[in-house]
Design a protein around this motif. Structure first.
Motif, mmCIF file in Angstrom:
data_model
loop_
_atom_site.group_PDB
_atom_site.id
_atom_site.type_symbol
_atom_site.label_atom_id
_atom_site.label_comp_id
_atom_site.label_asym_id
_atom_site.label_seq_id
_atom_site.Cartn_x
_atom_site.Cartn_y
_atom_site.Cartn_z
ATOM 1 N N PHE A 1 -7.834 -3.548 -5.962
ATOM 2 C CA PHE A 1 -8.868 -2.699 -6.560
ATOM 3 C C PHE A 1 -10.215 -2.827 -5.843
ATOM 4 C CE2 PHE A 1 -6.228 -2.980 -10.601
ATOM 5 C CZ PHE A 1 -5.741 -1.689 -10.483
ATOM 6 N N ALA A 2 -10.708 -4.046 -5.685
ATOM 7 C CA ALA A 2 -12.037 -4.243 -5.089
ATOM 8 C C ALA A 2 -11.990 -4.190 -3.563
ATOM 9 C CB ALA A 2 -12.636 -5.568 -5.551
ATOM 10 N N GLY A 3 -10.928 -4.718 -2.973
ATOM 11 C CA GLY A 3 -10.858 -4.784 -1.519
ATOM 12 C C GLY A 3 -10.367 -3.512 -0.861
ATOM 13 N N LEU A 4 -9.338 -2.899 -1.437
ATOM 14 C CA LEU A 4 -8.736 -1.712 -0.837
ATOM 15 C C LEU A 4 -9.185 -0.422 -1.520
ATOM 16 C CD1 LEU A 4 -6.770 -1.046 1.469
ATOM 17 C CD2 LEU A 4 -4.893 -1.233 -0.172
ATOM 18 N N GLY A 5 -9.774 -0.549 -2.714
ATOM 19 C CA GLY A 5 -10.234 0.638 -3.438
ATOM 20 C C GLY A 5 -9.109 1.448 -4.055
ATOM 21 N N LEU A 6 -8.039 0.773 -4.438
ATOM 22 C CA LEU A 6 -6.925 1.490 -5.058
ATOM 23 C C LEU A 6 -7.330 2.029 -6.427
ATOM 24 C CD1 LEU A 6 -3.951 -0.881 -4.156
ATOM 25 C CD2 LEU A 6 -4.574 1.283 -3.052
ATOM 26 N N HIS A 7 -6.718 3.113 -6.811
ATOM 27 C CA HIS A 7 -6.923 3.727 -8.129
ATOM 28 C C HIS A 7 -5.935 3.153 -9.140
ATOM 29 C CE1 HIS A 7 -7.491 6.704 -11.260
ATOM 30 N NE2 HIS A 7 -6.205 6.998 -11.197
ATOM 31 N N ARG A 8 -4.705 2.862 -8.681
ATOM 32 C CA ARG A 8 -3.639 2.422 -9.586
ATOM 33 C C ARG A 8 -2.752 1.420 -8.858
ATOM 34 N NH1 ARG A 8 1.640 4.344 -10.485
ATOM 35 N NH2 ARG A 8 2.342 4.140 -12.637
ATOM 36 N N ILE A 9 -2.437 0.342 -9.570
ATOM 37 C CA ILE A 9 -1.483 -0.651 -9.069
ATOM 38 C C ILE A 9 -0.384 -0.773 -10.102
ATOM 39 C CG2 ILE A 9 -1.094 -3.061 -8.425
ATOM 40 C CD1 ILE A 9 -4.009 -3.189 -7.503
ATOM 41 N N TYR A 10 0.841 -0.720 -9.627
ATOM 42 C CA TYR A 10 1.972 -0.855 -10.539
ATOM 43 C C TYR A 10 2.873 -1.995 -10.100
ATOM 44 C CZ TYR A 10 4.654 1.821 -7.052
ATOM 45 O OH TYR A 10 5.262 2.246 -5.904
ATOM 46 N N GLY A 11 3.716 -2.425 -11.014
ATOM 47 C CA GLY A 11 4.715 -3.445 -10.736
ATOM 48 C C GLY A 11 6.012 -3.039 -11.403
ATOM 49 N N ARG A 12 7.111 -3.436 -10.805
ATOM 50 C CA ARG A 12 8.428 -3.098 -11.345
ATOM 51 C C ARG A 12 9.241 -4.375 -11.510
ATOM 52 N NH1 ARG A 12 11.385 -0.116 -7.307
ATOM 53 N NH2 ARG A 12 10.243 -1.367 -5.807
ATOM 54 N N TRP B 1 0.880 -1.168 0.000
ATOM 55 C CA TRP B 1 0.000 0.000 0.000
ATOM 56 C C TRP B 1 0.915 1.214 0.000
ATOM 57 C CZ3 TRP B 1 -4.256 0.837 4.272
ATOM 58 C CH2 TRP B 1 -5.131 1.843 3.862
ATOM 59 N N ARG B 2 1.182 1.749 -1.174
ATOM 60 C CA ARG B 2 2.171 2.814 -1.328
ATOM 61 C C ARG B 2 1.648 4.192 -0.933
ATOM 62 N NH1 ARG B 2 6.671 0.136 -0.777
ATOM 63 N NH2 ARG B 2 7.210 -1.183 -2.523
ATOM 64 N N SER B 3 0.359 4.465 -1.180
ATOM 65 C CA SER B 3 -0.177 5.774 -0.819
ATOM 66 C C SER B 3 -1.691 5.695 -0.668
ATOM 67 C CB SER B 3 0.172 6.814 -1.885
ATOM 68 O OG SER B 3 -0.503 8.035 -1.651
ATOM 69 N N SER B 4 -2.171 6.036 0.513
ATOM 70 C CA SER B 4 -3.624 6.095 0.698
ATOM 71 C C SER B 4 -4.177 7.367 0.058
ATOM 72 C CB SER B 4 -3.994 6.017 2.176
ATOM 73 O OG SER B 4 -3.372 7.042 2.903
ATOM 74 N N GLU B 5 -3.435 8.456 0.132
ATOM 75 C CA GLU B 5 -3.887 9.714 -0.467
ATOM 76 C C GLU B 5 -4.095 9.564 -1.974
ATOM 77 O OE1 GLU B 5 -2.450 14.354 -1.165
ATOM 78 O OE2 GLU B 5 -1.155 12.994 -0.039
ATOM 79 N N HIS B 6 -3.147 8.932 -2.635
ATOM 80 C CA HIS B 6 -3.207 8.790 -4.088
ATOM 81 C C HIS B 6 -3.765 7.434 -4.522
ATOM 82 C CE1 HIS B 6 -1.075 12.548 -4.268
ATOM 83 N NE2 HIS B 6 -0.127 12.043 -3.499
#
Length: 186
Positions: free
Chosen positions: A125-136, A89-94
């Motif tokens: 997406f569905a559980g935490l409501g994230l807007h964007r998920i990235y991978g490196r 969880w990198r940013s709750s604000e964003h």
């Protein structure tokens, strides 16, 4: 906040929290130089694997910004531990998260990492409501890049010699997906 409903079952896999009983199987692939080649850590000793596992055991839910969720991937047919998934969880604000995955090479090429990683996207997406998920991934790690493409993630960046990695300049690929691009049916 996210407390996954364990175990998470897919057609072939069971996703669950790590336990100390996972030490031998986790060590079987965390100790391999070919597995650690593109990771920020080197092949782990048994003691290093134990320490990593102890950390993973304490990361079975996301309570606040900055937390990491670590999930064991078990083959339902045999009960074998075959992979190690992460959602940061990198940013709750964003509303940003990052996906990570490490799988035992004996189970590569069967679509198992894709099947498991789809569940991590769903949790984000569905559980935490994230807007964007990235991978490196390291630009040489074609297997990880292909996995993120199979998940429907798009390549957003190719950083050239962006950091010193294991004694040499490394290149990094960044893939991402927005919540509106994610399909729960995929």
């Amino acid at each position: 906040m996210l407390k996954p409903p364990y175990p998470i079952e897919t057609p072939r896999l069971s996703l669950r929290p790590f336990t100390m009983d996972d030490l031998d199987e986790l060590y079987s692939f965390h100790s391999r130089p070919d597995v650690a080649r593109y990771l920020y850590w080197d092949a782990r000793t048994r003691d290093e694997t134990r320490a990593a596992l102890e950390t993973k055991i304490g990361q079975a839910e996301l309570l606040k910004d900055g937390d990491a969720l670590n999930i064991a991937v078990e083959l339902r047919e045999t009960g074998a531990l075959i992979g190690d998934l992460s959602l940061f969880w990198r940013s709750s604000e964003h509303r940003q998260g990052e996906i990570g995955f490490v799988f035992h090479p004996a189970y590569h090429g069967r679509g198992l990492a894709t099947e498991a990683s789809r569940e991590i996207l769903r949790l984000g997406f569905a559980g935490l409501g994230l807007h964007r998920i990235y991978g490196r991934c390291d630009a040489r790690n074609t297997a990880s890049a292909r996995l993120m493409e199979r998940l429907g993630m798009r390549r957003e960046a190719h950083f050239v010699e962006n950091e010193m990695f294991k004694g040499e300049w490394g290149e990094e690929l960044v893939y991402a997906m927005l919540q509106r691009e994610w399909s729960p049916a995929a």
